[in-house]
Design an enzyme around this catalytic site. Structure first.
Site, PDB file in Angstrom:
ATOM      1  N   CYS A   1      10.458   1.642   2.219  1.00  0.00           N
ATOM      2  CA  CYS A   1      11.420   0.586   2.528  1.00  0.00           C
ATOM      3  C   CYS A   1      12.853   1.089   2.516  1.00  0.00           C
ATOM      4  O   CYS A   1      13.715   0.535   3.206  1.00  0.00           O
ATOM      5  CB  CYS A   1      11.252  -0.585   1.562  1.00  0.00           C
ATOM      6  SG  CYS A   1      11.365  -0.133  -0.174  1.00  0.00           S
TER       7      CYS A   1
ATOM      8  N   ASP B   1      -3.304  -4.306  -3.222  1.00  0.00           N
ATOM      9  CA  ASP B   1      -3.407  -4.184  -1.778  1.00  0.00           C
ATOM     10  C   ASP B   1      -4.767  -3.590  -1.416  1.00  0.00           C
ATOM     11  O   ASP B   1      -5.226  -2.630  -2.047  1.00  0.00           O
ATOM     12  CB  ASP B   1      -2.290  -3.287  -1.235  1.00  0.00           C
ATOM     13  CG  ASP B   1      -2.214  -3.344   0.272  1.00  0.00           C
ATOM     14  OD1 ASP B   1      -2.997  -2.632   0.930  1.00  0.00           O
ATOM     15  OD2 ASP B   1      -1.387  -4.105   0.806  1.00  0.00           O
TER      16      ASP B   1
ATOM     17  N   LYS C   1      -1.972  -8.704  -7.528  1.00  0.00           N
ATOM     18  CA  LYS C   1      -2.774  -8.701  -6.319  1.00  0.00           C
ATOM     19  C   LYS C   1      -2.741  -7.277  -5.776  1.00  0.00           C
ATOM     20  O   LYS C   1      -1.715  -6.806  -5.298  1.00  0.00           O
ATOM     21  CB  LYS C   1      -2.207  -9.705  -5.312  1.00  0.00           C
ATOM     22  CG  LYS C   1      -3.156 -10.028  -4.165  1.00  0.00           C
ATOM     23  CD  LYS C   1      -3.076  -8.990  -3.074  1.00  0.00           C
ATOM     24  CE  LYS C   1      -4.045  -9.275  -1.940  1.00  0.00           C
ATOM     25  NZ  LYS C   1      -4.106  -8.150  -0.979  1.00  0.00           N
TER      26      LYS C   1
ATOM     27  N   TRP D   1       0.803  -1.213   0.000  1.00  0.00           N
ATOM     28  CA  TRP D   1       0.000   0.000   0.000  1.00  0.00           C
ATOM     29  C   TRP D   1       0.844   1.274   0.000  1.00  0.00           C
ATOM     30  O   TRP D   1       0.335   2.337  -0.367  1.00  0.00           O
ATOM     31  CB  TRP D   1      -0.892   0.041   1.244  1.00  0.00           C
ATOM     32  CG  TRP D   1      -0.148  -0.251   2.512  1.00  0.00           C
ATOM     33  CD1 TRP D   1      -0.062  -1.447   3.158  1.00  0.00           C
ATOM     34  CD2 TRP D   1       0.673   0.661   3.276  1.00  0.00           C
ATOM     35  NE1 TRP D   1       0.749  -1.351   4.277  1.00  0.00           N
ATOM     36  CE2 TRP D   1       1.209  -0.073   4.374  1.00  0.00           C
ATOM     37  CE3 TRP D   1       1.000   2.011   3.152  1.00  0.00           C
ATOM     38  CZ2 TRP D   1       2.048   0.510   5.324  1.00  0.00           C
ATOM     39  CZ3 TRP D   1       1.842   2.587   4.096  1.00  0.00           C
ATOM     40  CH2 TRP D   1       2.348   1.842   5.168  1.00  0.00           C
TER      41      TRP D   1
ATOM     42  N   GLY E   1       7.289  -6.356   0.091  1.00  0.00           N
ATOM     43  CA  GLY E   1       6.614  -6.366   1.378  1.00  0.00           C
ATOM     44  C   GLY E   1       7.577  -6.725   2.493  1.00  0.00           C
ATOM     45  O   GLY E   1       8.784  -6.503   2.390  1.00  0.00           O
ATOM     46  N   SER E   2       7.042  -7.302   3.551  1.00  0.00           N
ATOM     47  CA  SER E   2       7.846  -7.603   4.724  1.00  0.00           C
ATOM     48  C   SER E   2       8.758  -8.800   4.484  1.00  0.00           C
ATOM     49  O   SER E   2       8.476  -9.660   3.639  1.00  0.00           O
ATOM     50  CB  SER E   2       6.943  -7.892   5.922  1.00  0.00           C
ATOM     51  OG  SER E   2       6.285  -9.144   5.768  1.00  0.00           O
TER      52      SER E   2
ATOM     53  N   GLU F   1      11.580  -7.632  -2.888  1.00  0.00           N
ATOM     54  CA  GLU F   1      12.130  -6.466  -2.204  1.00  0.00           C
ATOM     55  C   GLU F   1      11.459  -6.391  -0.844  1.00  0.00           C
ATOM     56  O   GLU F   1      10.243  -6.212  -0.748  1.00  0.00           O
ATOM     57  CB  GLU F   1      11.910  -5.167  -2.970  1.00  0.00           C
ATOM     58  CG  GLU F   1      12.611  -4.012  -2.268  1.00  0.00           C
ATOM     59  CD  GLU F   1      12.492  -2.691  -2.986  1.00  0.00           C
ATOM     60  OE1 GLU F   1      11.858  -1.779  -2.424  1.00  0.00           O
ATOM     61  OE2 GLU F   1      13.037  -2.568  -4.099  1.00  0.00           O
TER      62      GLU F   1
ATOM     63  N   GLU G   1      12.821  -2.744  12.211  1.00  0.00           N
ATOM     64  CA  GLU G   1      12.298  -1.730  11.304  1.00  0.00           C
ATOM     65  C   GLU G   1      11.045  -1.089  11.896  1.00  0.00           C
ATOM     66  O   GLU G   1      10.107  -1.775  12.291  1.00  0.00           O
ATOM     67  CB  GLU G   1      11.974  -2.359   9.949  1.00  0.00           C
ATOM     68  CG  GLU G   1      11.495  -1.366   8.907  1.00  0.00           C
ATOM     69  CD  GLU G   1      11.197  -2.019   7.569  1.00  0.00           C
ATOM     70  OE1 GLU G   1      11.363  -1.363   6.528  1.00  0.00           O
ATOM     71  OE2 GLU G   1      10.793  -3.204   7.560  1.00  0.00           O
TER      72      GLU G   1
END
Length: 541
Positions: free
Chosen positions: A312, A207, A205, A181, A256-257, A278, A410
């Site tokens: 990020c 978000d 997909k 997002w 994402g995470s 990433e 993080e």
């Protein structure tokens, strides 16, 4: 001024009396949501309930977006796969023409997508515009460079003069893109464009927090001429829909995470398909003793607090040489306190909102834990409900120690910690602490020495005299992480070649390799051994 420039609309300035843009009607939202793929054979009573995100500016509902089931993802992939067969035969020049037409439409109507990005994510308008600028650069770059990146390569054959060999790049087939997002246009579309230009179909997909931005963009690409079934969009719960995407496509691009990235990589590996990931970062910045302090402080403000720290590659750790620590700290604090927080649909705000109550809670938890264990707040350190329910002041911490969560975990919010150091070697050791390795920054007037240090930092990108944007904005250079920050690269040659397979085509003339029918194996081996020795003496590669 060129004709193209004359057509570009300036984003209309307005204040956020309501987070919903006035030009967005329910009918228009319905048209965008029609791009969410639904399997027509599935009974409606089995459909998942629509997902309605909340606008960060005031937590009002945005719009219901249809939610998909695994069967919808399978159907979307099947439709994409069928469309890809013809697309793969479409000349690159034609594909590029569609992407360039999209580029022009995006610039002409950027005001609309800026409104949508702000409505869905709560970011400041300038940070939303950066997504438009980045996508325009990506579209232009790959439209102009795809033919070169994917050109067929002639290589030396097994038997010179008798074996002709070419190395081709062929599409993977159907690429799955799972995007977050925080940059719904840049990350949601920036990986799709090179995948399409390489001859693939795509299943994205979206978000749930920022689906409208992607759906608006899909409608724009349709207007630019992209075949209807070639880019499929699915939406809904990530654990259900995202998993189904990984289980259905031929290559996965995930942002994402780190925790979710591991799951994606493991699931893709079981199917023997490739993945590009990433993931997270705890990015360091080094201010050397010879740095321009004013420039370093201003650059750190941008690198730490752009997009409200929900980026990020943003900086969360700043290591400052002890000789300039006090001067840097004072200038950095001053510049940070001057930032303007706001929820306006013009360029008057420097910093926008966090995206969700969960993000706000995470930021408050990190700062609260640090303060409780002895850290000092130099700036910020508190929410601003007077501006909006999810606003949090840009925060600078000092005296952070390893037992504090903010030291190594993080935060993904507007929080940065300052640490003094005394030698460059110590700064490098500190910068390389932890398992992440996404982005880093060095500030120094001695750029040659800074470049030497950059080579010793375990990070996918190192920016010198810039916080993060210089590397990320250089589309011809790869962007990605090391260690727990991911696998693969977006941008540059690898950013499009990863969506292809290398195929070798060898043409043998006159006779196949090996002994002829009239020759014994022994004599063939002796003769070939002599040839190999001769080639070695001649230095032939």
């Amino acid at each position: 001024m060129s004709t193209e420039q004359e057509k570009i609309e300036a984003p209309p300035p307005r204040t956020a009396t309501s987070p919903r843009p006035a030009w967005v009607s329910d009918e228009l939202i319905g048209q965008w949501c029609a791009w969410v793929h639904r399997d027509g054979t599935r009974p409606e009573r089995g459909a998942a309930r629509p997902v309605t995100a909340l606008a960060p500016y005031d937590l009002s509902p945005i719009a219901p977006v249809p939610a998909c089931a695994p069967e919808d993802v399978e159907s979307a992939a099947a439709a994409a796969r069928a469309a890809q067969q013809e697309w793969a035969r479409t000349p690159i020049a034609h594909r590029a023409g569609i992407v360039l037409a999209f580029h022009d439409l995006l610039l002409q109507r950027q005001g609309q997508v800026l409104d949508l990005i702000q409505w869905e994510t709560g970011k400041a308008r300038y940070h939303a515009w950066q997504e438009v600028a980045q996508i325009a650069a990506i579209a232009r770059h790959y439209a102009r460079r795809t033919a070169k990146y994917l050109t067929t390569r002639r290589v030396r054959g097994m038997v010179p003069g008798l074996t002709k060999v070419r190395e081709l790049r062929v599409p993977k087939g159907v690429v799955g893109v799972v995007s977050p997002w925080n940059y719904p246009l840049y990350l949601g579309v920036g990986d799709v464009l090179p995948a399409l230009l390489a001859g693939n179909a795509v299943v994205s997909k979206a978000d749930s927090q920022a689906a409208l931005t992607m759906l608006w963009t899909r409608a724009l690409l349709d207007e630019a001429g992209l075949p209807a079934d070639l880019w499929q969009i699915v939406a809904g719960d990530g654990a259900v829909v995202g998993t189904a995407v990984v289980d259905t496509v031929d290559f996965v691009c995930f942002t994402g995470s780190t925790a979710t990235g591991r799951t994606v990589a493991e699931r893709a590996a079981r199917r023997l398909i490739g993945s590009s990931l990433e993931l997270g970062g705890k990015n360091p910045l080094i201010v050397r003793a010879d740095a321009d302090i004013a420039a370093a402080a201003a650059g750190t403000v941008v690198a730490a607090f752009a997009n409200t720290g929900q980026m990020c590659i943003h900086i969360e750790r700043a290591y400052v040489h002890e000789k300039v620590y006090d001067a840097f700290r004072d200038e950095f604090v001053r510049a940070t306190k001057a930032l303007r927080l706001g929820r306006s649909y013009d360029y008057s705000a420097d910093i926008g909102s966090l995206v969700s109550p969960a993000q706000l809670a995470a930021v408050e938890a990190h700062v609260g834990d640090a303060v409780a264990k002895g850290a000092t707040v130099l700036a910020g350190g508190r929410p601003r409900p007077d501006i909006g329910p999810l606003f949090y002041e840009p925060t600078i911490l000092e005296g952070v120690t390893p037992e504090m969560a903010v030291c190594a975990v993080e935060t993904f919010g507007p929080v940065i910690s300052l640490y003094p150091y005394d030698t460059d070697d110590q700064a490098l050791r500190l910068a390389n602490q932890g398992a992440y390795g996404l982005s880093a920054s060095i500030w120094s007037k001695n750029t040659r020495e800074a470049e030497r240090m950059a080579g010793l930092i375990r990070s996918g990108s190192v920016n010198i005299n810039d916080g993060a944007a210089a590397a990320a904005g250089s589309i011809e250079a790869g962007m990605g992480g090391m260690g727990d920050s991911g696998l693969g690269r977006r941008h540059g040659a690898e950013g499009i070649r990863k969506y292809t397979e290398s195929q070798t085509v060898a043409v043998q003339r006159l006779m196949p390799p090996g002994p002829s029918p009239k020759q014994s194996v022994e004599s063939f081996v002796r003769r070939t051994n002599g040839q190999l020795a001769l080639l070695r003496r001649l230095g032939v590669r």
